[in-house]
Design a protein around this motif. Structure first.
Motif, mmCIF file in Angstrom:
data_model
loop_
_atom_site.group_PDB
_atom_site.id
_atom_site.type_symbol
_atom_site.label_atom_id
_atom_site.label_comp_id
_atom_site.label_asym_id
_atom_site.label_seq_id
_atom_site.Cartn_x
_atom_site.Cartn_y
_atom_site.Cartn_z
ATOM 1 N N LEU A 73 56.527 50.292 66.201
ATOM 2 C CA LEU A 73 57.887 49.772 66.206
ATOM 3 C C LEU A 73 58.653 50.420 65.071
ATOM 4 O O LEU A 73 58.206 50.427 63.928
ATOM 5 C CB LEU A 73 57.880 48.259 66.037
ATOM 6 N N ALA A 74 59.816 50.996 65.382
ATOM 7 C CA ALA A 74 60.579 51.721 64.380
ATOM 8 C C ALA A 74 62.069 51.593 64.666
ATOM 9 O O ALA A 74 62.487 51.054 65.696
ATOM 10 C CB ALA A 74 60.166 53.191 64.364
ATOM 11 N N VAL A 75 62.863 52.081 63.722
ATOM 12 C CA VAL A 75 64.306 52.149 63.884
ATOM 13 C C VAL A 75 64.666 53.584 64.209
ATOM 14 O O VAL A 75 64.256 54.512 63.483
ATOM 15 C CB VAL A 75 65.037 51.698 62.603
ATOM 16 N N GLY A 76 65.420 53.806 65.276
ATOM 17 C CA GLY A 76 65.724 55.189 65.637
ATOM 18 C C GLY A 76 66.898 55.313 66.582
ATOM 19 O O GLY A 76 67.641 54.354 66.830
ATOM 20 N N VAL A 77 67.031 56.517 67.111
ATOM 21 C CA VAL A 77 68.131 56.825 68.008
ATOM 22 C C VAL A 77 67.677 57.912 68.975
ATOM 23 O O VAL A 77 66.844 58.754 68.626
ATOM 24 C CB VAL A 77 69.370 57.295 67.215
ATOM 25 N N VAL A 78 68.200 57.874 70.180
ATOM 26 C CA VAL A 78 67.919 58.909 71.172
ATOM 27 C C VAL A 78 69.208 59.686 71.395
ATOM 28 O O VAL A 78 70.236 59.117 71.755
ATOM 29 C CB VAL A 78 67.423 58.298 72.495
ATOM 30 N N LEU A 79 69.147 61.015 71.175
ATOM 31 C CA LEU A 79 70.330 61.866 71.270
ATOM 32 C C LEU A 79 70.287 62.691 72.548
ATOM 33 O O LEU A 79 69.224 63.130 72.986
ATOM 34 C CB LEU A 79 70.409 62.806 70.071
ATOM 35 N N THR A 80 71.450 62.925 73.127
ATOM 36 C CA THR A 80 71.611 63.841 74.259
ATOM 37 C C THR A 80 72.915 64.599 74.054
ATOM 38 O O THR A 80 73.747 64.218 73.232
ATOM 39 C CB THR A 80 71.679 63.071 75.591
ATOM 40 N N GLY A 81 73.098 65.679 74.817
ATOM 41 C CA GLY A 81 74.361 66.414 74.738
ATOM 42 C C GLY A 81 74.231 67.688 73.939
ATOM 43 O O GLY A 81 73.140 68.114 73.567
ATOM 44 N N SER A 82 75.391 68.280 73.602
ATOM 45 C CA SER A 82 75.345 69.591 72.961
ATOM 46 C C SER A 82 76.516 69.852 72.025
ATOM 47 O O SER A 82 76.758 70.984 71.650
ATOM 48 C CB SER A 82 75.324 70.686 74.026
ATOM 49 N N ALA A 83 77.224 68.813 71.640
ATOM 50 C CA ALA A 83 78.469 69.057 70.914
ATOM 51 C C ALA A 83 78.471 68.551 69.483
ATOM 52 O O ALA A 83 79.523 68.270 68.930
ATOM 53 C CB ALA A 83 79.630 68.426 71.679
ATOM 54 N N ALA A 84 77.304 68.421 68.872
ATOM 55 C CA ALA A 84 77.310 67.856 67.524
ATOM 56 C C ALA A 84 76.167 68.424 66.694
ATOM 57 O O ALA A 84 75.325 69.188 67.174
ATOM 58 C CB ALA A 84 77.202 66.343 67.588
ATOM 59 N N TYR A 188 72.037 71.353 67.355
ATOM 60 C CA TYR A 188 71.236 71.253 68.558
ATOM 61 C C TYR A 188 72.116 71.464 69.790
ATOM 62 O O TYR A 188 73.304 71.188 69.795
ATOM 63 C CB TYR A 188 70.522 69.902 68.643
ATOM 64 N N ASP A 189 71.470 71.974 70.791
ATOM 65 C CA ASP A 189 72.111 72.102 72.102
ATOM 66 C C ASP A 189 71.089 71.589 73.100
ATOM 67 O O ASP A 189 70.255 72.326 73.605
ATOM 68 C CB ASP A 189 72.477 73.565 72.378
ATOM 69 N N LEU A 190 71.123 70.289 73.305
ATOM 70 C CA LEU A 190 70.061 69.635 74.056
ATOM 71 C C LEU A 190 70.191 69.788 75.563
ATOM 72 O O LEU A 190 69.195 69.754 76.274
ATOM 73 C CB LEU A 190 70.030 68.152 73.696
ATOM 74 N N GLY A 191 71.412 69.923 76.041
ATOM 75 C CA GLY A 191 71.591 69.929 77.480
ATOM 76 C C GLY A 191 71.160 68.594 78.058
ATOM 77 O O GLY A 191 71.625 67.539 77.621
ATOM 78 N N ASP A 192 70.221 68.636 78.985
ATOM 79 C CA ASP A 192 69.719 67.395 79.587
ATOM 80 C C ASP A 192 68.532 66.810 78.815
ATOM 81 O O ASP A 192 68.022 65.757 79.173
ATOM 82 C CB ASP A 192 69.295 67.654 81.038
ATOM 83 N N GLU A 193 68.099 67.511 77.777
ATOM 84 C CA GLU A 193 66.947 67.047 77.010
ATOM 85 C C GLU A 193 67.334 65.850 76.134
ATOM 86 O O GLU A 193 68.450 65.769 75.619
ATOM 87 C CB GLU A 193 66.425 68.168 76.098
ATOM 88 N N GLU A 194 66.397 64.925 75.959
ATOM 89 C CA GLU A 194 66.589 63.813 75.028
ATOM 90 C C GLU A 194 65.814 64.108 73.743
ATOM 91 O O GLU A 194 64.663 64.546 73.791
ATOM 92 C CB GLU A 194 66.091 62.502 75.638
ATOM 93 N N LEU A 195 66.450 63.861 72.612
ATOM 94 C CA LEU A 195 65.795 64.056 71.314
ATOM 95 C C LEU A 195 65.719 62.705 70.615
ATOM 96 O O LEU A 195 66.742 62.065 70.390
ATOM 97 C CB LEU A 195 66.574 65.053 70.461
ATOM 98 N N THR A 196 64.496 62.300 70.249
ATOM 99 C CA THR A 196 64.291 61.009 69.591
ATOM 100 C C THR A 196 64.041 61.213 68.106
ATOM 101 O O THR A 196 63.195 62.034 67.713
ATOM 102 C CB THR A 196 63.088 60.268 70.208
ATOM 103 N N LEU A 197 64.783 60.472 67.281
ATOM 104 C CA LEU A 197 64.585 60.443 65.838
ATOM 105 C C LEU A 197 64.304 59.005 65.433
ATOM 106 O O LEU A 197 64.963 58.086 65.930
ATOM 107 C CB LEU A 197 65.834 60.944 65.099
ATOM 108 N N ALA A 198 63.356 58.774 64.538
ATOM 109 C CA ALA A 198 63.035 57.402 64.121
ATOM 110 C C ALA A 198 62.476 57.393 62.708
ATOM 111 O O ALA A 198 61.927 58.394 62.235
ATOM 112 C CB ALA A 198 62.033 56.771 65.090
#
Length: 335
Positions: A73-84, A188-198
């Motif tokens: 169990l952690a605190v995190g965020v899931v990122l998608t997209g390519s504009a940041a 990052y340029d994730l496109g359809d990929e999800e990136l998880t940070l926690a």
């Protein structure tokens, strides 16, 4: 291996006396745990809401949330997209309204998760403050501080490597830390990929590991046995076992931990107790030797010398002759 042998020896010697305990106290301050990744702030927006939040939510970024990552169990965020960029999208902030004293702490530690480390460029901004917000009363570290691999990463940063702020805002007051901020830099340029940070298990550590703490507790128990007068038949076996266990455990420590214990006179305590045991054993051996000598002396029958026997015999003969002479003299007078 030495340590296990010593503990087995200690157990055998203490069966009828006492049990050695080497567990850490529940209230020890080797680590100060700040968060186990289960305390989100009530509000993710700017402010002083206690717990974790993403300060970039005000700019439309995704808020932090509780999530299970690889069973943790952690605190995190899931990122998608390519504009940041990370820096402009995710900032892990933690605030507490209960100031924490870090004066005895040496390290900042936490676990960080990234699902694909290729999107991180090994560049961070990390701040600790006592003002409840960033950039004021701070201690910080920037740049290529640590590298990340896919999955969970354990991060340990020496507080001595962090730079105290010398601006008018002032440095961190170590007696009342209350704010943490971590910014990761990377495009990052994730496109359809999800990136998880926690993030998880945020804590401060004073550099004393459990093995060292165990030895320190053993040493504390030995301080009372600093001379042979403190050793007796009742505690001899227990003290000897404790000395053996402490010495073996000390020998297994890292060189750094040994130096720390030497600096605190801990090794001297072990050696003093060991010397007290040796002197007590020497005194026992001397006492036993004296007892054996005394038994040998009192157990012998007194022997008369030949000379004294002859003197006694001669004396008896003389008395008989004297008696006979007196008797003869008396008879002559009668006649």
């Amino acid at each position: 291996m030495k340590r296990w042998i010593a503990f087995i020896l200690a157990a055998l010697m203490l069966l009828s006396f006492s049990v050695i305990t080497a567990s850490a106290k529940e209230d020890d301050q080797t680590r100060i745990l700040i968060s186990e990744g289960d305390d989100l702030a009530e509000s993710q927006a700017s402010g002083t809401s206690v717990g974790w939040r993403n300060s970039k939510v005000d700019s439309g970024a995704a808020p932090l949330k509780l999530m299970e990552v690889d069973g943790e169990l952690a605190v995190g965020v899931v990122l998608t997209g390519s504009a940041a960029e990370f820096h402009n999208t995710v900032r892990f902030l933690y605030y507490t309204d209960t100031p924490v004293d870090l004066t005895e702490m040496k390290y900042l530690e936490f676990d960080f998760y990234i699902s694909n480390a290729e999107h991180y460029n090994n560049n961070i901004n990390l701040e600790l403050t006592s003002s409840g917000r960033q950039d004021y009363e701070e201690m910080s570290i920037y740049g290529n501080v640590f590298k990340l691999v896919d999955g969970w990463n354990h991060i340990k940063i020496a507080l001595s490597d962090m730079k105290q702020d010398t601006s008018p805002a002032g440095p961190l007051d170590l007696t009342k830390w209350n704010f943490f901020r971590l910014c990761l830099n990377g495009a990052y340029d994730l496109g359809d990929e999800e990136l998880t940070l926690a993030i998880d298990n945020l804590c401060f550590w004073n550099g004393i590991d459990q093995d060292t703490l165990d030895v320190m507790e053993m040493i504390e128990e030995l301080k009372d046995y600093n001379s042979k007068d403190k050793i007796n038949a009742k505690n001899y076996n227990a003290v000897k076992a404790k000395v053996a266990a402490a010495r073996a455990a000390y020998d297994d420590l890292s060189d750094e931990a040994k130096e720390m214990i030497k600096d605190q006179e801990g090794l001297r305590v072990i050696m003093t107790a060991d010397s007290a045991i040796e002197k007590y054993e020497e005194a026992l051996a001397k006492e036993e030797e004296n007892k054996d000598n005394q038994d040998d002396t009192t157990g012998e029958e007194p022997q008369k010398s030949g000379c004294s026997g002859a003197i006694s015999l001669c004396g008896g003969a003389m008395m008989l002759l004297a008696a006979a002479w007196i008797s003869m003299t008396a008879r002559k007078k009668e006649d």
